[in-house]
Design a protein around this motif. Structure first.
Motif, PDB file in Angstrom:
ATOM      1  N   PRO A 222       0.902  -1.337  -0.051  1.00 27.39           N
ATOM      2  CA  PRO A 222       0.134  -0.008  -0.343  1.00 27.39           C
ATOM      3  C   PRO A 222       0.704   1.253  -0.010  1.00 27.39           C
ATOM      4  O   PRO A 222       2.110   1.221   0.472  1.00 27.39           O
ATOM      5  CB  PRO A 222      -0.950  -0.217   1.394  1.00 27.39           C
ATOM      6  N   ASP A 240      -6.093  12.750  -3.532  1.00 23.66           N
ATOM      7  CA  ASP A 240      -7.349  11.785  -3.509  1.00 23.66           C
ATOM      8  C   ASP A 240      -7.689  11.066  -4.774  1.00 23.66           C
ATOM      9  O   ASP A 240      -8.461  10.272  -4.907  1.00 23.66           O
ATOM     10  CB  ASP A 240      -8.560  12.417  -2.725  1.00 23.66           C
ATOM     11  N   GLU A 253     -11.188  -9.807  -5.451  1.00 23.46           N
ATOM     12  CA  GLU A 253     -11.016  -8.843  -4.261  1.00 23.46           C
ATOM     13  C   GLU A 253     -10.947  -7.431  -4.814  1.00 23.46           C
ATOM     14  O   GLU A 253     -10.833  -6.763  -4.144  1.00 23.46           O
ATOM     15  CB  GLU A 253     -10.091  -9.383  -3.363  1.00 23.46           C
ATOM     16  N   LEU A 256     -13.522  -4.578  -4.292  1.00 26.56           N
ATOM     17  CA  LEU A 256     -13.539  -4.379  -2.839  1.00 26.56           C
ATOM     18  C   LEU A 256     -12.486  -3.388  -2.384  1.00 26.56           C
ATOM     19  O   LEU A 256     -12.326  -2.484  -1.460  1.00 26.56           O
ATOM     20  CB  LEU A 256     -13.362  -5.698  -1.766  1.00 26.56           C
ATOM     21  N   HIS A 257     -11.310  -3.687  -2.804  1.00 27.10           N
ATOM     22  CA  HIS A 257     -10.071  -3.001  -2.434  1.00 27.10           C
ATOM     23  C   HIS A 257     -10.194  -1.697  -3.181  1.00 27.10           C
ATOM     24  O   HIS A 257      -9.802  -0.593  -2.474  1.00 27.10           O
ATOM     25  CB  HIS A 257      -8.736  -3.668  -2.912  1.00 27.10           C
ATOM     26  N   HIS A 259     -12.646  -0.078  -4.125  1.00 26.03           N
ATOM     27  CA  HIS A 259     -13.755   0.603  -3.284  1.00 26.03           C
ATOM     28  C   HIS A 259     -13.438   1.220  -1.919  1.00 26.03           C
ATOM     29  O   HIS A 259     -13.530   2.455  -1.639  1.00 26.03           O
ATOM     30  CB  HIS A 259     -15.117  -0.322  -2.774  1.00 26.03           C
ATOM     31  N   LYS A 260     -12.585   0.455  -1.455  1.00 33.54           N
ATOM     32  CA  LYS A 260     -11.761   1.072   0.112  1.00 33.54           C
ATOM     33  C   LYS A 260     -10.802   2.127  -0.161  1.00 33.54           C
ATOM     34  O   LYS A 260     -10.943   2.960   0.402  1.00 33.54           O
ATOM     35  CB  LYS A 260     -11.102  -0.346   0.662  1.00 33.54           C
ATOM     36  N   GLU A 261     -10.418   2.107  -1.535  1.00 33.77           N
ATOM     37  CA  GLU A 261      -9.763   3.394  -2.026  1.00 33.77           C
ATOM     38  C   GLU A 261     -10.193   4.530  -2.287  1.00 33.77           C
ATOM     39  O   GLU A 261      -9.990   5.437  -2.757  1.00 33.77           O
ATOM     40  CB  GLU A 261      -8.675   3.083  -3.167  1.00 33.77           C
ATOM     41  N   ARG A 262     -11.594   4.379  -2.462  1.00 33.13           N
ATOM     42  CA  ARG A 262     -12.706   5.306  -2.652  1.00 33.13           C
ATOM     43  C   ARG A 262     -12.702   5.593  -4.354  1.00 33.13           C
ATOM     44  O   ARG A 262     -12.922   6.891  -4.687  1.00 33.13           O
ATOM     45  CB  ARG A 262     -12.486   6.509  -1.827  1.00 33.13           C
ATOM     46  N   SER A 265     -16.120   6.475  -5.678  1.00 36.83           N
ATOM     47  CA  SER A 265     -16.465   8.024  -5.301  1.00 36.83           C
ATOM     48  C   SER A 265     -15.978   8.901  -5.984  1.00 36.83           C
ATOM     49  O   SER A 265     -16.569   9.845  -6.249  1.00 36.83           O
ATOM     50  CB  SER A 265     -16.266   7.926  -3.712  1.00 36.83           C
ATOM     51  N   GLN A 277     -25.153   4.613  -1.799  1.00 33.75           N
ATOM     52  CA  GLN A 277     -24.059   3.935  -1.375  1.00 33.75           C
ATOM     53  C   GLN A 277     -24.023   2.591  -2.286  1.00 33.75           C
ATOM     54  O   GLN A 277     -25.258   1.971  -2.509  1.00 33.75           O
ATOM     55  CB  GLN A 277     -24.296   3.578   0.140  1.00 33.75           C
ATOM     56  N   GLU A 284     -18.281  -9.160  -1.177  1.00 31.86           N
ATOM     57  CA  GLU A 284     -17.946  -9.552   0.148  1.00 31.86           C
ATOM     58  C   GLU A 284     -18.034 -10.936   0.348  1.00 31.86           C
ATOM     59  O   GLU A 284     -17.248 -11.797   0.894  1.00 31.86           O
ATOM     60  CB  GLU A 284     -18.474  -8.431   1.433  1.00 31.86           C
TER      61      GLU A 284
END
Length: 551
Positions: A222, A240, A253, A256-257, A259-262, A265, A277, A284
C-alpha cells in the motif's frame, strides 16, 4: 463530431496504461464496472487494441492468450471475459476494435469513393473512425468504460490516444474521464517504493495531450499518504485521485480494494453523477467463500498451451466458479498433451480427481489428449471434454468400442477411413436463418461455427440434470463436426447423444453410459460462467470430482 441522437447521454471513462504491459487494465476496468453497477448504474465496455490484425481469431494463443467469443460470433480479446464475468454487460462485435479493423474500414470507404477523392490521413480519417466506434455506445448505458490496449508511448497506439483526446474536447469534462494505470515498483533491496516510472508515464501521456484525472498505481505494498501526495504533485493529480491497486489474493477481491480506496466515489464526483451507497455484499460474500473453502479437489487440464495459462483464462475461471458452487477449492494441474504422448499417462494423471481436455486447433498433442481421455474413461475418473475435447472423446470411443483403430478427425487425417469427426459441407445456421456452405478452400474464419447456437437436451442425461431445462444456448468456436454416419453405431455401443441442434442434425453434447460423469460438449461453456453464476456443467463436473475424491 456528431453525437448520438438519444436523449440519454452516456459518460465515458477512458483507461490507459503506462510503464509496461500486463499491469491489469482489463481487470481494473472490469472492477470499475462492477463498482458502478453496485451503485445502480448501467455499464458497458469497449477494448481498443492497437495491433494490425483485424481480430485475434487467427493469432497464436502463445502471443495473445485466449480468443473470447461473444454471442454474436465476434472473436475478441480475452479482456471481454473479464468484463462479462464482473458485470451484467454483454459483449458483442461493437465492443472490441483493433487498428486492423479501423484501417480496414477506412480503406474500404476510400475504395468506394466515400472521401470524394481526398487524401486519406491518420488525422482526421483514422481518428474519426475510432471516435465513431466509441460513440456508437452513446445513449446505450449510463457509463461506458473504454480500455486502450498496449502501453502509452507505443507508436501503434497513438491514433487511439489522439482520438480520445479529441473526444474530451467534443464531449466535455463532465462526460469524459481519463484513468491511467501505472506501476509503482517496490525495490526490495533498497526497501523503497519508486515513483519515477509513474512520473515518466504521465509525462508521456501529457505529451500526447492527455492529463489523467485519476491514477491507479499497481504496487506490491500500500502507498502511504506521503507517497500519494508526491505522485499527485509531480503528475498534477489531486492526492485523493491517486489510487493504490495493491496485489490481491484473488482477482475478485479487486472491486472491494478499489472501493476501499474510494475509486468509485472519485469517479462519480468527477463525472458529476449522483448515486446511493454501493451494495457490495455479494462481492464480500464471494471473496469470503473463495478464501474459506470446505473441500479441495485437483483437476488435470491436458492441453498444448499449458506454458501460457492465459490461453485458458476463461476455462481457469470457470473451474474456480464450479468450485465455489460446491464450497471447494480447485487446484489446477496443467499437463502438456505432448508429455502424455511420450511419458507414462498414469504417472502424470494419477491422483487427479477430474480430467478436462479443452479446445484447440491442429494435430500437435492430439494423441496425448486421447490417452488422457482413455485413462479417464477406463478408470471412472470424471471427465469433461470441451470442443476438441469432445471430438477426441468420440474418436477414442470409436477406436475401442467400435473397433475402428484408424478412426480420426479429418482435421488430423484427411484420408482416414473412418472420419467420425469431419468438415460438414452444409448446415442450417440458426443465428442467420440461412443454410451455410463451406469447404476445405474456405477462409479459416469462414469455416468456423462462431457464436451462440441453440441446443436441445435429452432429458435422460447428465447435461439435463445440470441445466434443468430442455433448451439452452451456448457459444461455439470450431470448424469440424460430429459425423452422423457413425451416430447409430456409437449409440448402440454406449455413447449417449445428450444434446443436439433443434433440427437434430448437429451433435452438441455426448456422454457415456455406466460412467460416474463423462461429458463432452461441442461448445465453450466457459464463456458464460460467472463467479456468482457458475456454469451448470462446471458446477456438476466439480461436484463429480468431489464425489470421486471422497469415495
Amino acid at each position: 463530431m456528431k453525437k448520438s441522437n438519444n436523449t440519454k447521454r452516456t459518460k465515458f471513462i477512458f483507461v490507459t496504461g503506462g510503464v509496461l504491459s500486463s499491469l491489469g487494465k482489463g481487470l481494473a476496468s472490469a472492477a470499475i464496472g462492477a463498482l458502478l453497477e453496485s451503485r445502480g448504474l448501467t455499464v458497458t465496455f469497449q477494448k481498443l487494441d492497437p495491433y494490425i490484425n483485424v481480430d485475434p481469431g487467427t493469432m497464436n494463443p502463445f502471443q495473445h492468450g485466449e480468443v473470447y467469443v461473444t454471442d454474436d460470433g465476434a472473436e475478441t480479446d480475452l479482456d471481454m471475459g473479464h468484463y462479462e464475468r464482473f458485470t451484467n454487460a454483454v459483449m458483442a462485435q461493437k465492443n472490441n476494435y483493433t487498428s486492423g479493423r479501423i484501417y480496414y474500414s477506412v480503406i474500404s470507404k476510400e475504395r468506394r469513393g466515400e472521401y470524394l477523392g481526398g487524401t486519406v490521413q491518420v488525422i482526421p480519417h483514422i481518428t474519426d473512425e475510432i471516435k465513431q466506434a466509441v460513440l456508437q455506445l452513446d445513449g446505450s448505458v449510463d457509463v461506458a468504460i473504454i480500455e486502450i490496449g498496449g502501453t502509452v508511448g507505443d507508436i501503434e497506439g497513438l491514433p487511439f490516444i489522439e482520438a480520445i483526446r479529441q473526444l474530451r474536447s467534443d464531449l466535455g469534462r463532465e462526460y469524459t474521464l481519463f484513468v491511467h494505470l501505472t506501476l509503482v515498483p517496490y525495490i526490495k533491496t533498497a526497501g523503497e517504493v519508486k515513483t519515477k516510472p509513474t512520473q515518466h508515464s504521465v509525462r508521456e501521456l501529457r505529451a500526447d495531450g492527455i492529463q489523467p484525472d485519476i491514477l491507479v498505481c499497481r504496487t506490491e505494498i500500500p502507498l502511504e499518504d506521503s507517497l500519494k501526495a508526491k505522485i499527485g504533485l509531480f503528475c498534477n493529480v489531486p492526492k485523493d485521485a491517486v489510487i493504490t491497486a495493491v496485489d490481491v489474493d484473488t482477482i475478485y477481491e479487486l472491486p472491494l480494494h478499489l472501493h476501499k480506496e474510494r475509486l468509485d466515489s472519485k469517479i462519480l464526483e468527477l463525472l458529476n453523477i449522483w448515486t446511493g451507497q454501493p451494495n457490495i455484499n455479494s462481492w464480500e460474500k464471494l471473496v469470503h467463500n473463495i478464501k474459506n473453502p470446505q473441500n479441495e479437489v485437483t483437476i488435470a487440464i491436458t492441453g498444448k498451451y499449458v506454458d501460457l495459462t492465459e490461453s485458458y483464462k476463461s476455462l481457469h475461471e470457470a473451474l474456480i466458479h464450479g468450485g465455489l458452487a460446491n464450497g471447494t477449492k480447485v487446484n489446477l494441474q496443467y499437463i502438456s498433451a505432448e508429455d502424455l504422448e511420450s511419458k507414462n499417462v498414469a504417472s502424470l494423471l494419477d491422483g487427479c480427481d477430474g480430467i478436462l481436455v479443452p479446445g484447440g486447433f491442429g494435430r500437435r498433442g492430439v494423441e496425448g489428449k486421447i490417452k488422457a481421455i482413455n485413462f479417464a474413461r477406463k478408470n471412472n475418473i470424471p471427465f469433461f471434454g470441451i470442443c476438441l475435447g469432445m471430438q477426441l472423446a468420440v474418436i477414442d470411443f470409436a477406436r475401442e468400442m467400435l473397433d475402428l483403430p484408424k478412426a480420426n478427425s479429418m482435421e488430423f487425417d484427411e484420408n482416414t477411413p473412418d472420419p467420425v469427426i469431419y468438415l460438414i459441407k452444409e448446415w442450417f445456421d440458426y443465428r442467420t436463418n440461412q443454410v451455410q456452405v463451406r469447404d476445405e478452400d474456405s477462409d479459416l474464419g469462414g469455416t468456423l461455427r462462431l457464436g451462440a447456437y441453440p441446443c436441445v437436451l435429452n432429458k435422460e442425461s447428465n447435461a439435463y440434470k445440470a441445466y434443468r431445462q430442455e433448451e439452452i444456448s451456448e457459444r461455439h468456436r470450431h470448424r469440424f463436426e460430429f459425423n452422423n454416419d457413425y451416430r447409430q453405431q456409437l449409440e448402440e455401443n454406449g455413447l449417449i447423444i445428450s444434446g443436439t441442434s433443434p433440427d437434430n442434425n448437429l451433435v452438441e453434447i455426448v456422454e457415456i453410459i455406466d460412467h460416474p460423469w463423462f461429458v463432452g460438449c461441442q461448445f465453450h461453456p466457459e464463456f458464460k460462467s460467472k463467479p456468482m453464476q457458475p456454469h451448470p456443467l462446471f458446477r456438476e463436473f466439480i461436484s463429480a470430482a468431489l464425489r470421486h475424491k471422497t469415495e
